[in-house]
Design a protein around this motif. Structure first.
Motif, mmCIF file in Angstrom:
data_model
loop_
_atom_site.group_PDB
_atom_site.id
_atom_site.type_symbol
_atom_site.label_atom_id
_atom_site.label_comp_id
_atom_site.label_asym_id
_atom_site.label_seq_id
_atom_site.Cartn_x
_atom_site.Cartn_y
_atom_site.Cartn_z
ATOM 1 N N LEU A 299 27.266 45.674 42.638
ATOM 2 C CA LEU A 299 26.718 44.545 41.877
ATOM 3 C C LEU A 299 27.373 43.223 42.287
ATOM 4 N N ALA A 300 28.672 43.283 42.640
ATOM 5 C CA ALA A 300 29.377 42.069 43.052
ATOM 6 C C ALA A 300 29.164 41.757 44.525
ATOM 7 N N GLY A 301 28.662 42.728 45.288
ATOM 8 C CA GLY A 301 28.414 42.515 46.711
ATOM 9 C C GLY A 301 29.670 42.478 47.546
ATOM 10 N N ILE A 302 30.713 43.225 47.153
ATOM 11 C CA ILE A 302 31.949 43.250 47.946
ATOM 12 C C ILE A 302 32.172 44.657 48.516
ATOM 13 N N PRO A 303 32.172 44.815 49.838
ATOM 14 C CA PRO A 303 32.452 46.118 50.435
ATOM 15 C C PRO A 303 33.944 46.393 50.589
ATOM 16 N N GLU A 304 34.762 45.354 50.440
ATOM 17 C CA GLU A 304 36.218 45.500 50.561
ATOM 18 C C GLU A 304 36.856 44.742 49.406
ATOM 19 N N GLY A 305 37.805 45.330 48.705
ATOM 20 C CA GLY A 305 38.490 44.591 47.659
ATOM 21 C C GLY A 305 38.904 45.452 46.488
ATOM 22 N N GLU A 306 39.144 44.767 45.377
ATOM 23 C CA GLU A 306 39.687 45.398 44.179
ATOM 24 C C GLU A 306 38.622 45.410 43.082
ATOM 25 N N HIS B 279 36.778 50.227 50.054
ATOM 26 C CA HIS B 279 37.084 50.016 51.480
ATOM 27 C C HIS B 279 35.924 50.569 52.301
ATOM 28 N N GLY B 280 35.353 49.715 53.126
ATOM 29 C CA GLY B 280 34.226 50.167 53.930
ATOM 30 C C GLY B 280 33.019 50.554 53.084
ATOM 31 N N GLY B 281 32.936 49.997 51.875
ATOM 32 C CA GLY B 281 31.809 50.313 51.006
ATOM 33 C C GLY B 281 31.984 51.571 50.193
ATOM 34 N N LEU B 282 33.201 52.152 50.177
ATOM 35 C CA LEU B 282 33.465 53.356 49.384
ATOM 36 C C LEU B 282 34.817 53.231 48.687
ATOM 37 N N PRO B 283 34.990 53.889 47.539
ATOM 38 C CA PRO B 283 36.284 53.837 46.869
ATOM 39 C C PRO B 283 37.377 54.516 47.704
ATOM 40 N N PHE B 284 38.596 53.974 47.618
ATOM 41 C CA PHE B 284 39.741 54.697 48.173
ATOM 42 C C PHE B 284 39.815 56.058 47.479
ATOM 43 N N ALA B 285 40.101 57.091 48.255
ATOM 44 C CA ALA B 285 40.114 58.439 47.680
ATOM 45 C C ALA B 285 41.364 59.186 48.108
ATOM 46 N N ARG B 286 41.793 60.093 47.267
ATOM 47 C CA ARG B 286 42.860 61.034 47.642
ATOM 48 C C ARG B 286 42.266 62.438 47.612
ATOM 49 N N SER B 287 42.985 63.377 48.253
ATOM 50 C CA SER B 287 42.406 64.713 48.423
ATOM 51 C C SER B 287 42.623 65.622 47.224
ATOM 52 N N LEU B 288 43.462 65.203 46.285
ATOM 53 C CA LEU B 288 43.736 66.037 45.115
ATOM 54 C C LEU B 288 43.511 65.241 43.838
ATOM 55 N N ILE B 289 42.972 65.905 42.822
ATOM 56 C CA ILE B 289 42.920 65.333 41.481
ATOM 57 C C ILE B 289 44.085 65.956 40.707
ATOM 58 N N HIS C 53 51.877 44.297 34.818
ATOM 59 C CA HIS C 53 52.619 44.064 36.065
ATOM 60 C C HIS C 53 51.724 44.185 37.300
ATOM 61 N N HIS C 54 50.431 44.241 37.089
ATOM 62 C CA HIS C 54 49.533 44.379 38.236
ATOM 63 C C HIS C 54 49.634 43.139 39.134
ATOM 64 N N PRO C 55 49.894 43.324 40.449
ATOM 65 C CA PRO C 55 50.010 42.159 41.333
ATOM 66 C C PRO C 55 48.645 41.500 41.563
ATOM 67 N N VAL C 56 48.596 40.203 41.426
ATOM 68 C CA VAL C 56 47.367 39.448 41.658
ATOM 69 C C VAL C 56 47.447 38.831 43.046
ATOM 70 N N ARG C 57 46.526 39.194 43.914
ATOM 71 C CA ARG C 57 46.529 38.692 45.297
ATOM 72 C C ARG C 57 45.253 37.877 45.537
ATOM 73 N N ALA C 58 45.461 36.622 45.852
ATOM 74 C CA ALA C 58 44.321 35.732 46.067
ATOM 75 C C ALA C 58 43.565 36.065 47.346
ATOM 76 N N ASP C 59 44.221 36.790 48.273
ATOM 77 C CA ASP C 59 43.583 37.074 49.556
ATOM 78 C C ASP C 59 42.694 38.323 49.509
ATOM 79 N N ILE C 60 42.622 38.993 48.380
ATOM 80 C CA ILE C 60 41.800 40.200 48.253
ATOM 81 C C ILE C 60 40.648 39.922 47.290
ATOM 82 N N PRO C 61 39.397 40.096 47.718
ATOM 83 C CA PRO C 61 38.272 39.925 46.791
ATOM 84 C C PRO C 61 38.403 40.862 45.597
ATOM 85 N N SER C 62 38.028 40.368 44.435
ATOM 86 C CA SER C 62 38.187 41.164 43.224
ATOM 87 C C SER C 62 36.960 41.022 42.337
#
Length: 439
Positions: A254-261, A276-286, A307-316
Motif C-alpha cells: 500500500l505504501a509502495g516501498i519494496p525496501e524498508g521498515e 527486502h526485495g519486495g518480501l519480508p525478512f524471514a528466518r528459518s525457525l518460528i 528504544h527502537h532506532p529511527v533511521r532517516a535513511d531507511i524508508p518507513s
C-alpha cells in the motif's frame, strides 16, 4: 486483477488488487458454513469482475489453527533409543496429545551423510502390521542426520506406502533445521494438519474452478509468499502462521516501498518488520520460548519499543490497523498510510511465488564455496519456476552461507530464497533484483 482471501470459521473476507491499487476494499461474507461463505464470496467477485481475476491467494492459517489435530504415529530413527526420560524428545503441549504411538527404528546419518547405524528395516517391518491396523492414517518420520541424507526416512516411508498407499506421510527432511527436536515437532504438526490441508485445498479448488476456471489458485505462506494450492495438502504447516507476513507485505504494498521498515499498530501493541526485495525478512525457525521451534521460513515481526532506532535513511511505513482509531498511537507514532486497510488481506493478494533451497554442502575452498552457492541459486530459481513463476520475472531474494561451528570442517549451510510472478502479472514484478549476502 488479483484476489486475497482470508478464511476463518464460517466466514470469507476478500480484497481485489489491480496492480498495486485496491479496487475492491475488504468485504466479509458470513454464512452457515465455510464452504458456503467461500462460494458466495467468489460468485460475488465473478459477477462484479467477470474474467478480470487472474489469481486468487487464500490465507488459511486461522482455519488450520482452529481445527483439532489429527492423530499421528511418530517414527524416530536414531542409532539407539533414548537412554532415559531426560533424553526423550519433548513435544510442545499443543502437539503432544496428537501422538498416539512412538516407534523407534535403528539408523541415522552424520553431517557428511555417512550411516551411523544400519537401518533396522527387519524390525520395523515386523512392527508395520500393527502400525497399519491401528486406524491412524498420519505418520511423521524423523531421522538423525536427515538434513545430510534422506535415505533412511524415505526407505521407511516407501515400506509403509508399499503396504498401504492411503497413508499420509510427512518426513522431517522436508523441513530444514539442524536440531532433531525441531524437525520431529514440525513433521508431526504437519502430519496432524494434512487432512485439514487436503479438505481446504479441495474446497478452494472446487469453488475456484466453478467461478474462475482459468485462475491460478494459491495459499499464503509464513514467509510472505504463496504456493500453488496443491502444496497445501502436503505442507500445510507453511500456511499456519502467514498472517504476520501478509501484514508486513500488505502495508509495504500500500505504501509502495519494496525496501524498508514496516510498523504495524494493532490493539495488542506495535510491532516492526522489514521488507527486502519486495518480501519480508524471514528466518528459518518460528521460535516458541524453550519449546521446540517450528522449522518453517517465516517473516520476522518484533515488538516496537521506546528504544527502537529511527533511521532517516531507511524508508518507513506506519500502518494503524486498530479497529478503533480515536486515540493516539504509542511512542508518538503517526500513521503514514492514508486510510485504514486490511493490510494482511492486501498482502495475500500481492504475495509472489516463493521457493527455498536450504541444505548442507561439503566444500574445499572459496572457489568450491562459490560453485555450490551458485548451484543453490540456480536450483532456487528453478524451484520458483516449477511453482509457476515466469523465468524472466524470477529473482534471488536471499543467498546466504553459514559456517557450522560445531560440525565437521568444510561443511556449510546454504540458504537461498527465490521469488517470482507469473507472466500474467507483470505489474507485480519485483522492482529490483535483491542482493545476495554471504556470511
Amino acid at each position: 486483477m488479483r484476489v486475497g482471501l482470508r478464511l476463518q470459521g464460517t466466514s470469507c473476507r476478500s480484497v481485489v488488487l489491480d496492480g498495486r491499487t485496491v479496487v475492491s476494499a475488504a468485504r466479509e461474507v458470513r454464512a452457515g458454513s465455510l464452504q458456503e461463505a467461500l462460494e458466495l464470496s467468489l460468485s460475488g467477485l465473478r459477477r462484479e469482475f467477470k474474467s478480470g481475476i487472474s489469481e486468487i491467494t487464500a490465507n488459511v492459517g486461522r482455519v488450520l489453527a482452529e481445527r483439532k489435530l489429527d492423530d499421528v504415529v511418530a517414527i524416530r530413527i536414531s542409532p539407539r533409543p533414548p537412554a532415559d526420560a531426560f533424553h526423550m524428545t519433548v513435544l510442545p503441549p499443543i502437539v503432544e496429545p496428537a501422538v498416539t504411538r512412538t516407534v523407534h527404528v535403528r539408523g541415522g546419518h552424520d553431517l557428511r551423510g555417512r550411516p551411523l547405524a544400519r537401518l533396522g528395516m527387519e524390525g520395523f517391518l515386523a512392527d508395520l502390521p500393527g502400525i497399519l491396523s491401528g486406524g491412524v492414517r498420519n505418520v511423521a518420520i524423523t531421522s538423525v542426520g536427515s538434513t545430510s541424507s534422506r535415505d533412511h526416512e524415505t526407505r521407511i516411508a516407501d515400506a509403509i506406502l508399499s503396504n498401504d498407499r492411503d497413508m499420509r506421510i510427512s518426513i522431517s527432511s522436508d523441513f530444514y533445521s539442524s536440531v532433531f527436536r525441531d524437525r520431529d515437532y514440525t513433521a508431526i504438526l504437519n502430519s496432524a494438519l494434512m487432512q485439514t490441508g487436503e479438505e481446504l485445498a479441495v474446497m478452494l479448488e472446487e469453488a475456484g474452478r466453478r467461478q474462475f476456471p482459468t485462475t491460478l489458485l494459491s495459499f499464503a505462506k509464513n514467509d510472505g509468499g504463496r504456493a500453488p494450492l496443491s502444496r497445501l495438502a502436503l505442507t500445510p504447516v507453511h500456511g499456519l502462521r502467514a498472517e504476520s507476513a501478509m501484514g508486513i507485505l500488505g502495508a509495504a504494498t500500500l505504501a509502495g516501498i519494496p525496501e524498508g521498515e514496516v510498523i504495524l499498530c494493532m490493539e495488542a501493541g506495535a510491532t516492526v518488520g522489514h521488507i527486502h526485495g519486495g518480501l519480508p525478512f524471514a528466518r528459518s525457525l518460528i521460535r516458541q520460548g524453550f519449546d521446540a521451534s517450528l522449522a518453517s521460513n517465516a517473516a520476522i515481526l518484533e515488538p516496537y519499543t521506546a528504544h527502537h532506532p529511527v533511521r532517516a535513511d531507511i524508508p518507513s511505513v506506519i500502518a494503524d490497523l486498530r479497529e478503533r482509531q480515536d486515540t493516539a498511537l504509542p511512542f508518538g507514532l503517526v500513521p503514514t498510510l492514508p486510510a485504514a486497510q486490511d493490510a494482511a488481506l492486501v498482502g495475500s493478494a500481492a504475495a509472489p511465488l516463493t521457493a527455498w533451497i536450504d541444505r548442507l554442502e561439503t566444500v574445499s575452498g572459496r572457489v568450491d564455496l562459490k560453485r555450490v552457492q551458485n548451484l543453490a541459486e540456480d536450483d532456487a530459481h528453478s524451484a520458483a519456476v516449477q511453482l509457476g513463476a515466469s523465468p524472466g520475472q524470477t529473482h534471488i531474494i536471499e543467498s546466504n552461507v553459514y559456517a557450522m561451528p560445531y560440525g565437521n570442517p568444510g561443511i556449510v549451510r546454504i540458504r537461498v530464497q527465490a521469488a517470482g510472478e507469473t507472466s500474467a502479472n507483470e505489474e507485480h514484478v519485483l522492482p529490483t533484483a535483491a542482493r545476495g549476502v554471504t556470511q
